[in-house]
Design a protein around this motif. Structure first.
Motif, PDB file in Angstrom:
ATOM      1  N   ILE A   7       1.604  11.806   9.022  1.00 30.80           N
ATOM      2  CA  ILE A   7       1.016  12.310   7.677  1.00 30.80           C
ATOM      3  C   ILE A   7       2.132  11.634   6.628  1.00 30.80           C
ATOM      4  O   ILE A   7       1.669  11.307   5.623  1.00 30.80           O
ATOM      5  N   GLU A   8       3.252  11.235   7.109  1.00 29.91           N
ATOM      6  CA  GLU A   8       4.017  10.480   6.218  1.00 29.91           C
ATOM      7  C   GLU A   8       3.612   9.197   5.895  1.00 29.91           C
ATOM      8  O   GLU A   8       3.455   8.651   5.081  1.00 29.91           O
ATOM      9  N   MET A   9       2.854   8.605   6.721  1.00 28.59           N
ATOM     10  CA  MET A   9       2.305   7.113   6.825  1.00 28.59           C
ATOM     11  C   MET A   9       0.887   7.383   5.769  1.00 28.59           C
ATOM     12  O   MET A   9       0.976   6.479   4.893  1.00 28.59           O
ATOM     13  N   GLY A  10       0.216   8.355   6.111  1.00 30.01           N
ATOM     14  CA  GLY A  10      -0.924   8.474   5.183  1.00 30.01           C
ATOM     15  C   GLY A  10      -0.287   8.691   3.749  1.00 30.01           C
ATOM     16  O   GLY A  10      -1.267   8.198   2.817  1.00 30.01           O
ATOM     17  N   LYS A  11       0.660   9.755   3.599  1.00 29.51           N
ATOM     18  CA  LYS A  11       1.280   9.761   2.446  1.00 29.51           C
ATOM     19  C   LYS A  11       1.420   8.639   1.518  1.00 29.51           C
ATOM     20  O   LYS A  11       1.448   8.530   0.292  1.00 29.51           O
ATOM     21  N   ARG A  12       2.284   7.847   2.411  1.00 29.63           N
ATOM     22  CA  ARG A  12       2.921   6.693   1.848  1.00 29.63           C
ATOM     23  C   ARG A  12       1.544   5.751   1.368  1.00 29.63           C
ATOM     24  O   ARG A  12       1.556   5.170   0.348  1.00 29.63           O
ATOM     25  N   PHE A  15      -0.043   7.267  -1.914  1.00 29.27           N
ATOM     26  CA  PHE A  15       0.698   6.822  -3.102  1.00 29.27           C
ATOM     27  C   PHE A  15       0.698   5.249  -3.451  1.00 29.27           C
ATOM     28  O   PHE A  15       0.646   4.815  -4.575  1.00 29.27           O
ATOM     29  N   ALA A  16       0.602   4.353  -2.561  1.00 28.40           N
ATOM     30  CA  ALA A  16       0.567   3.120  -2.880  1.00 28.40           C
ATOM     31  C   ALA A  16      -0.557   2.670  -3.340  1.00 28.40           C
ATOM     32  O   ALA A  16      -0.608   1.932  -4.301  1.00 28.40           O
ATOM     33  N   HIS A  17      -1.682   3.236  -3.017  1.00 25.27           N
ATOM     34  CA  HIS A  17      -3.080   2.805  -3.137  1.00 25.27           C
ATOM     35  C   HIS A  17      -3.140   3.764  -4.677  1.00 25.27           C
ATOM     36  O   HIS A  17      -3.774   2.906  -5.362  1.00 25.27           O
ATOM     37  N   ASN A  18      -2.667   4.632  -4.930  1.00 28.69           N
ATOM     38  CA  ASN A  18      -2.931   5.369  -6.283  1.00 28.69           C
ATOM     39  C   ASN A  18      -2.029   4.306  -7.243  1.00 28.69           C
ATOM     40  O   ASN A  18      -2.567   4.176  -8.454  1.00 28.69           O
ATOM     41  N   GLN A  19      -0.896   3.980  -6.927  1.00 31.56           N
ATOM     42  CA  GLN A  19      -0.310   2.894  -7.825  1.00 31.56           C
ATOM     43  C   GLN A  19      -1.016   1.797  -8.225  1.00 31.56           C
ATOM     44  O   GLN A  19      -1.094   1.532  -9.534  1.00 31.56           O
ATOM     45  N   ALA A  20      -1.672   1.166  -7.179  1.00 31.38           N
ATOM     46  CA  ALA A  20      -2.437   0.022  -7.496  1.00 31.38           C
ATOM     47  C   ALA A  20      -3.617   0.319  -8.368  1.00 31.38           C
ATOM     48  O   ALA A  20      -3.835  -0.564  -9.256  1.00 31.38           O
ATOM     49  N   ILE A  21      -4.448   1.556  -8.078  1.00 28.71           N
ATOM     50  CA  ILE A  21      -5.281   1.727  -9.026  1.00 28.71           C
ATOM     51  C   ILE A  21      -4.704   2.208 -10.398  1.00 28.71           C
ATOM     52  O   ILE A  21      -5.280   1.653 -11.432  1.00 28.71           O
ATOM     53  N   GLN A  22      -3.655   2.823 -10.637  1.00 24.87           N
ATOM     54  CA  GLN A  22      -3.136   2.760 -11.812  1.00 24.87           C
ATOM     55  C   GLN A  22      -2.727   1.718 -12.593  1.00 24.87           C
ATOM     56  O   GLN A  22      -3.225   1.453 -13.792  1.00 24.87           O
ATOM     57  N   THR A  23      -2.245   0.661 -11.976  1.00 23.67           N
ATOM     58  CA  THR A  23      -1.980  -0.713 -12.318  1.00 23.67           C
ATOM     59  C   THR A  23      -3.250  -1.505 -12.829  1.00 23.67           C
ATOM     60  O   THR A  23      -3.404  -2.005 -13.893  1.00 23.67           O
ATOM     61  N   MET A  43       2.155  -5.004  -2.632  1.00 23.39           N
ATOM     62  CA  MET A  43       2.456  -4.166  -1.299  1.00 23.39           C
ATOM     63  C   MET A  43       3.058  -4.727  -0.245  1.00 23.39           C
ATOM     64  O   MET A  43       2.775  -5.856   0.023  1.00 23.39           O
ATOM     65  N   LYS A  44       4.068  -3.851   0.512  1.00 24.43           N
ATOM     66  CA  LYS A  44       4.360  -4.820   1.647  1.00 24.43           C
ATOM     67  C   LYS A  44       4.545  -3.619   2.926  1.00 24.43           C
ATOM     68  O   LYS A  44       4.352  -2.536   2.627  1.00 24.43           O
ATOM     69  N   ALA A  45       4.296  -4.163   4.109  1.00 25.72           N
ATOM     70  CA  ALA A  45       4.455  -3.195   5.238  1.00 25.72           C
ATOM     71  C   ALA A  45       5.592  -2.745   5.362  1.00 25.72           C
ATOM     72  O   ALA A  45       6.747  -3.527   5.289  1.00 25.72           O
ATOM     73  N   THR A  46       5.776  -1.348   5.491  1.00 31.09           N
ATOM     74  CA  THR A  46       7.165  -0.708   5.656  1.00 31.09           C
ATOM     75  C   THR A  46       7.697  -1.128   6.846  1.00 31.09           C
ATOM     76  O   THR A  46       7.216  -1.547   7.854  1.00 31.09           O
ATOM     77  N   ASP A  47       9.144  -1.276   6.919  1.00 29.05           N
ATOM     78  CA  ASP A  47       9.838  -1.453   7.903  1.00 29.05           C
ATOM     79  C   ASP A  47       9.571  -0.808   9.378  1.00 29.05           C
ATOM     80  O   ASP A  47       9.543   0.398   9.504  1.00 29.05           O
ATOM     81  N   PRO A  48       9.010  -1.635  10.225  1.00 26.34           N
ATOM     82  CA  PRO A  48       8.531  -1.082  11.660  1.00 26.34           C
ATOM     83  C   PRO A  48       9.881  -0.415  12.563  1.00 26.34           C
ATOM     84  O   PRO A  48      10.915  -0.889  12.466  1.00 26.34           O
ATOM     85  N   LEU A  49       9.305   0.408  13.393  1.00 25.21           N
ATOM     86  CA  LEU A  49      10.211   0.956  14.340  1.00 25.21           C
ATOM     87  C   LEU A  49       9.916   0.102  15.674  1.00 25.21           C
ATOM     88  O   LEU A  49       8.829  -0.177  15.819  1.00 25.21           O
ATOM     89  N   SER A  68       4.244   0.219   1.523  1.00 24.54           N
ATOM     90  CA  SER A  68       4.898   0.620   0.677  1.00 24.54           C
ATOM     91  C   SER A  68       4.661  -0.298  -0.564  1.00 24.54           C
ATOM     92  O   SER A  68       4.524  -1.666  -0.266  1.00 24.54           O
ATOM     93  N   VAL A  69       5.229   0.093  -1.695  1.00 22.52           N
ATOM     94  CA  VAL A  69       4.826  -0.873  -2.786  1.00 22.52           C
ATOM     95  C   VAL A  69       6.294  -1.405  -3.077  1.00 22.52           C
ATOM     96  O   VAL A  69       7.338  -0.726  -3.330  1.00 22.52           O
ATOM     97  N   GLU A  70       6.425  -2.838  -3.090  1.00 24.43           N
ATOM     98  CA  GLU A  70       7.641  -3.329  -3.189  1.00 24.43           C
ATOM     99  C   GLU A  70       7.758  -3.482  -4.837  1.00 24.43           C
ATOM    100  O   GLU A  70       9.074  -3.220  -5.092  1.00 24.43           O
ATOM    101  N   SER A  71       6.992  -4.039  -5.560  1.00 27.56           N
ATOM    102  CA  SER A  71       7.372  -4.416  -6.915  1.00 27.56           C
ATOM    103  C   SER A  71       5.926  -4.312  -7.723  1.00 27.56           C
ATOM    104  O   SER A  71       4.946  -4.449  -6.980  1.00 27.56           O
TER     105      SER A  71
END
Lengths: 624, 414
Positions: A7-12, A15-23, A43-49, A68-71
């Motif tokens: 769920i966390e991954m989906g949530k992330r 948010f990232a795509h939302n940010q992109a659409i906003q921009t 966007m960058k891939a979040t640090d893996p485990l 995740s959104v980097e900048s």
């Protein structure tokens, strides 16, 4: 792997795509904003485990953790910006020059029917009429009226030029205030931007605004921007720093006595004069202190020489009412002192001699070989100019050499064959116009032969820096004329004595007993001959040359300004087009991006609902 | 450029449209003003030339006016001189008749009144006033009667008659500018026109030891001759001869005095310049008097005017001396007629010169006007064609601009 990591991954991802659409929406909204550069979400891939350390779980990895959104970066080419800054400076310069030089051209009113030249032609015509009918009072009335019209035309041109100079000065003051304001704004933005960057954010819109202000400033003065240190945004101008981080320096105006009372632009803190190259302010200062001053100087030269030539002949002539020795034109602000003494530094004592013209006492013949040799020293724009002469030269050769030497003194033989030396306008604004500053002859040409100086060599030189310098002139029939203090073209008038009695206008010369014959027209002919003989108006030979030269030179300046402006505008159009191609918003592109991110968003939402279903199976479906 | 932003097309079109509008506008202005040069920057070099040509044409038109005025004045002068010539022919007839010895003294005495009347007619012609109110033969003294008559008693006449005719005008010529820096002398002084013989001045003062004391000048026949300190009489003679005055100077072989002789029939005027004393030191002029009546009494002056010869004729007739009539008097009258005829020819040739100048000025004005027009006037055909082309281009650009934003992704999204 934790339970809720999906769920966390989906949530992330959402948010990232939302940010992109906003921009993308932000880009679309600002597609026509000036100076806006499109922004891209990085966007960058979040640090893996799992990382290789002790807390690693025993499962094959590394497992990706989503996006995740980097900048959020703006797409901008900083090298292109530097180029555009440099070119904007040129464009600002030529644009200002173009519009003001056009105003200068229009002051001339050529080749129209009512310019100073046509009034001069009509004035000449009235003297020719007087030479046909020297007894006539109506011909004299025509001379007076045409003279008044000519005076009015010269005044009008002077006032036009002076008015333009005043307008330019007003602009200088306004632009200096503008420069100060922009510097202040940039410093304020610098402060904001540094704070935002310290938080790790990209202040894109603030940087866009700062770049726009820098471009605006560059069209006013010549600047270079230095961004090598990311914490400090420095703007340099004219070799000094203008803005450094949050501190900025300002300019102010300081009036001086030189330069006709117009203020110079100085640094507010040090008081030193600021010199600008290019840009609107550079162009304005150059126009005010070089171009318009030159134009006024040219008009003054023509007026001064013309007035002197007419007066010289008219003084020798006798009017129909028997009056002689009258000047035809007077100037309101001539130096009153007969010897031209003047107090230059205002301490109450005469310290300079202002002499415009000296005429030698001996009659020379232009084609005679002088049989003397030596060197004449004359005052020039910076320092002295040497003019050598040799024993095989003719008098006309020496005169030509003086005129071509680049000194600020010109020579001619007047109608009686006497050598006449006249001062011209001074290139350096510290020197007064129409003043002979130095005359020296190592041989006998100026001293004995032409009867100008009293002796030869350095100890008998004429220099303007003492009072009563007219003592250095030869005894005998040497004549001289004093210089004007103010601009002659603004202050010349027809002599009141002539306006009061038009019969005072002299058409002829008196005989030895002082009576003039009614039909004598020699003075009228002599005055008429001023129009088209070589009388040395400054550095041009005849009045015709002066008119043609003044028209052509201002026309060429205008042509140069127009062509250069066209070139600069084309160059900038290309560069700005290039910048637009890199940083501008393409609506289709943004719309396509929105569709892409929208799909991403829906996919992420679908992923979350799938994980939700899976969790639901574990939590609610496994009956424990 | 690979990537085209949405604004770029719009900016490009705007740029092109503004350029075209300004081109069309400036052409329209040029056409309505009929001039290529609306601002000096449009063609600075042509503007410089055009300005020169315009002033030159204005000057040529003035020269044309001057030349026409001058030729009119010549016509008037010629009329009076012709009239005088007719009178002189009649006088000559009478002189020839009186000289042939067939008339008695009484007959001659009866012819004298006619001569007197003809003399008065001559004086009237000499004192003629031109159409602009100035005296024709007075030189630059426009309102002074040039010939003043002195009446007096003459042997054998019952009434007072004219004894002497004095010239009161000036010798200065009136120059008029009829072309660029070209001056035409238009004066016909009475002292040249109505003169019969060359004037010679015989000085009796020995001049060989004379030396000029300081730089000064002398006036000979209206021309100023500068002299330097230390000049002796030979230097003075050579300077006078080289000066361009119509006077010959030489040393008298008998008295060693300075003799002056005019080269053609005219009155000789000499005087010292202000502050000078050359002539008065040589005993040739009286100080304080104006020429031509300043000649010192010790100087012998010979050569008389036209009027003098007619007066001599009349006096000889009153005395009945036909010998004198046939010899000296007839010679003087012939001299006067010759001189008058020469002066008429002079006027005629000057008149021809002004006509030639007028013809040349006409052609010149046309040529210069054409040159000026070539520099600054608009070529109408070219301008209209250009205008049409610009308008067409503008139409094309406008129609393209109208279609710019028709296609975008929005049209294809649901």
């Amino acid at each position: 792997m934790s339970t809720f990591s999906g769920i966390e991954m989906g949530k992330r991802s959402m948010f990232a795509h939302n940010q992109a659409i906003q921009t993308a929406g932000h880009n679309l909204s600002n597609s026509s904003t000036e100076g806006y550069s499109r922004q891209r979400v990085q966007m960058k891939a979040t640090d893996p485990l799992y990382r290789p350390d002790l807390s690693r779980a025993e499962t094959p990895g590394q497992i990706g953790q989503g996006v995740s959104v980097e900048s959020i970066q703006r797409v901008r080419d900083e090298l292109l910006d530097t180029r555009i800054l440099a070119q904007t400076n040129q464009e600002g310069y030529w644009e200002t020059r173009d519009s003001y030089v056009l105003m200068l051209e229009q002051v001339y009113n050529e080749p129209d029917e009512s310019s100073v030249r046509t009034r001069m032609d009509q004035f000449w015509d009235s003297w020719e009429e007087l030479s046909l009918y020297p007894e006539s009072a109506s011909a004299r009335q025509a001379v007076l009226s045409r003279g008044e019209t000519l005076t009015d035309a010269i005044h009008q041109q002077y006032r036009g030029l002076q008015g333009i100079r005043d307008i330019i000065n007003g602009d200088v003051e306004a632009v200096t205030a503008q420069v100060n304001d922009i510097a202040r704004q940039i410093a304020g933005l610098n402060q904001e931007i540094v704070k935002v960057k310290a938080m790790g954010d990209s202040p894109n819109d603030l940087m866009d605004r700062r770049d726009m202000l820098a471009e605006k400033l560059s069209s006013l003065i010549n600047i270079t921007v230095d961004q090598r240190d990311p914490d400090e945004y420095v703007i340099h101008t004219a070799g000094y720093e203008l803005v450094q981080g949050k501190s900025f320096r300002t300019f102010e105006l300081r009036s001086g006595i030189e330069n006709d009372g117009y203020p110079d632009v100085v640094w507010a803190d040090s008081g030193k004069q600021a010199f600008f190259e290019g840009g609107k302010l550079g162009a304005l200062v150059e126009l005010r202190d070089a171009d318009v001053r030159d134009e006024i100087g040219k008009l003054d030269t023509m007026t001064m020489n013309f007035v002197d030539l007419v007066n010289e002949i008219h003084r020798d002539g006798t009017g129909a009412n028997g009056r002689t020795g009258l000047d035809f034109f007077t100037e309101q602000s001539f130096i009153n002192n007969v010897a031209g003494n003047y107090d230059r530094d205002g301490d109450g004592e005469y310290d300079s001699s202002y002499i415009f013209r000296v005429t030698g006492g001996n009659r020379l013949s232009a084609r005679e070989q002088i049989g003397l040799e030596g060197t004449i020293r004359l005052s020039g724009s910076d320092g002295l100019v040497d003019v050598p002469y040799f024993s095989t030269d003719m008098v006309a050769d020496v005169v030509d050499r003086i005129n071509n030497s680049g000194a600020e003194v010109v020579a001619r033989l007047d109608r009686d064959g006497r050598l006449e030396l006249k001062g011209t306008t001074a290139r350096n604004p510290d020197n007064p116009d129409f003043v002979i500053r130095y005359l020296e002859d190592s041989g006998h040409f100026l001293a004995g032969y032409s009867g100008v100086l009293a002796g030869y060599g350095g100890e008998n030189a004429y220099t303007w820096e003492t009072a009563d310098a007219v003592g250095s002139f030869a005894e005998g029939d040497t004549r001289y004329a004093v210089s004007p203090i103010a601009h002659p073209s603004g202050w010349m008038e027809i002599n009141k004595a002539i306006k009061a009695d038009v019969r005072s206008i002299a058409a002829g010369f008196a005989a030895e007993d002082g009576t003039v014959n009614a039909g004598d027209n020699r003075a009228a002919l002599a005055i008429a001959s001023i129009r088209n003989t070589a009388v040395m108006v400054g550095n041009t030979r005849t009045l015709d040359d002066w008119f043609a030269d003044s028209v052509t030179s201002i026309g060429l300046k205008g042509e140069q300004a127009a062509r250069s402006l066209e070139t600069q505008v084309s160059i900038l159009k290309e560069l700005r087009g290039l910048r637009d191609s890199i940083s501008g918003v393409n609506i289709d592109e943004e719309l396509a991006d929105i569709i892409k991110f929208q799909h991403g968003y829906s996919a992420a939402a679908k992923f979350i609902s799938t994980v939700n279903d899976m969790l639901d199976t574990i939590i609610n479906g496994m009956g424990v | 450029m690979q990537r085209i932003s949405s604004n770029l097309q719009h900016d490009d079109t705007q740029f092109a449209l503004r350029r075209q509008e300004s081109r069309v506008q400036s052409l329209n202005n040029q056409i309505s003003n009929q001039s290529k040069i609306l601002n000096l920057r449009d063609d600075p070099l042509a503007a410089g030339h055009s300005v020169r040509y315009k002033s030159y044409v204005a000057r040529l038109e003035r020269y044309e006016t001057n030349a026409k005025t001058v030729s009119d004045r010549f016509n008037v002068t010629e009329g009076y001189m012709n009239q005088s010539l007719q009178v002189m022919q009649r006088i000559r007839e009478l002189a020839v008749a009186g000289a042939n010895g067939t008339y008695t003294a009484t007959d001659l005495k009866n012819m004298a009144p006619e001569i007197d009347e003809l003399l008065k007619e001559l004086v009237l012609s000499g004192n003629a006033i031109g159409p602009d109110g100035t005296r024709v033969f007075a030189g630059t003294k426009s309102f002074t009667e040039p010939f003043e008559t002195v009446l007096g008693d003459v042997d054998g006449a019952g009434n007072p008659m004219i004894r002497e005719v004095r010239y009161k005008g000036s010798v200065g010529g009136k120059d008029i500018e009829i072309d660029e820096q070209a001056y035409l002398s238009t004066g016909q002084n009475g002292s040249r026109t109505f003169w019969a013989e060359k004037q010679t001045l015989f000085s009796t003062v020995d001049a060989t030891s004379y030396m000029v004391k300081s730089d000064t000048a002398i006036n000979v026949d209206g021309i100023s001759v500068p002299l330097a300190a230390g000049d002796n009489v030979y230097a003075i003679i050579s300077k006078i001869n080289d000066s361009g005055a119509a006077v010959k100077a030489y040393l008298d072989p008998v008295t060693n005095g300075l003799n002056l002789e005019t080269t053609d029939a005219r009155q000789l005027w000499i005087s010292d310049a202000e502050g000078g004393d050359v002539f008065s030191s040589l005993g040739m002029v009286r100080e304080g008097q104006q020429p031509p009546y300043n000649i010192a009494p010790s100087v012998k002056l010979s050569g008389g005017s036209l009027f003098d010869s007619v007066i001599a004729l009349r006096d000889a007739m009153l005395e009945g001396d036909s010998e004198r009539i046939g010899s000296r008097v007839l010679g003087a009258i012939d001299g006067g007629i010759d001189n008058l005829a020469t002066r008429l020819a002079e006027i005629g040739s000057r008149y021809e010169r002004t006509q030639a100048t007028l013809a040349r000025l006409d052609a010149q004005i046309l040529n210069v006007s054409a040159a000026e027009s070539r520099e600054s006037d608009i070529d109408f055909t070219q301008a209209v064609t250009d205008l049409k082309m610009y308008e067409l281009t503008q139409q094309a650009t406008l129609s393209t601009a109208g279609r710019l934003y028709q296609n975008s992704l929005l049209n294809y999204m649901k």
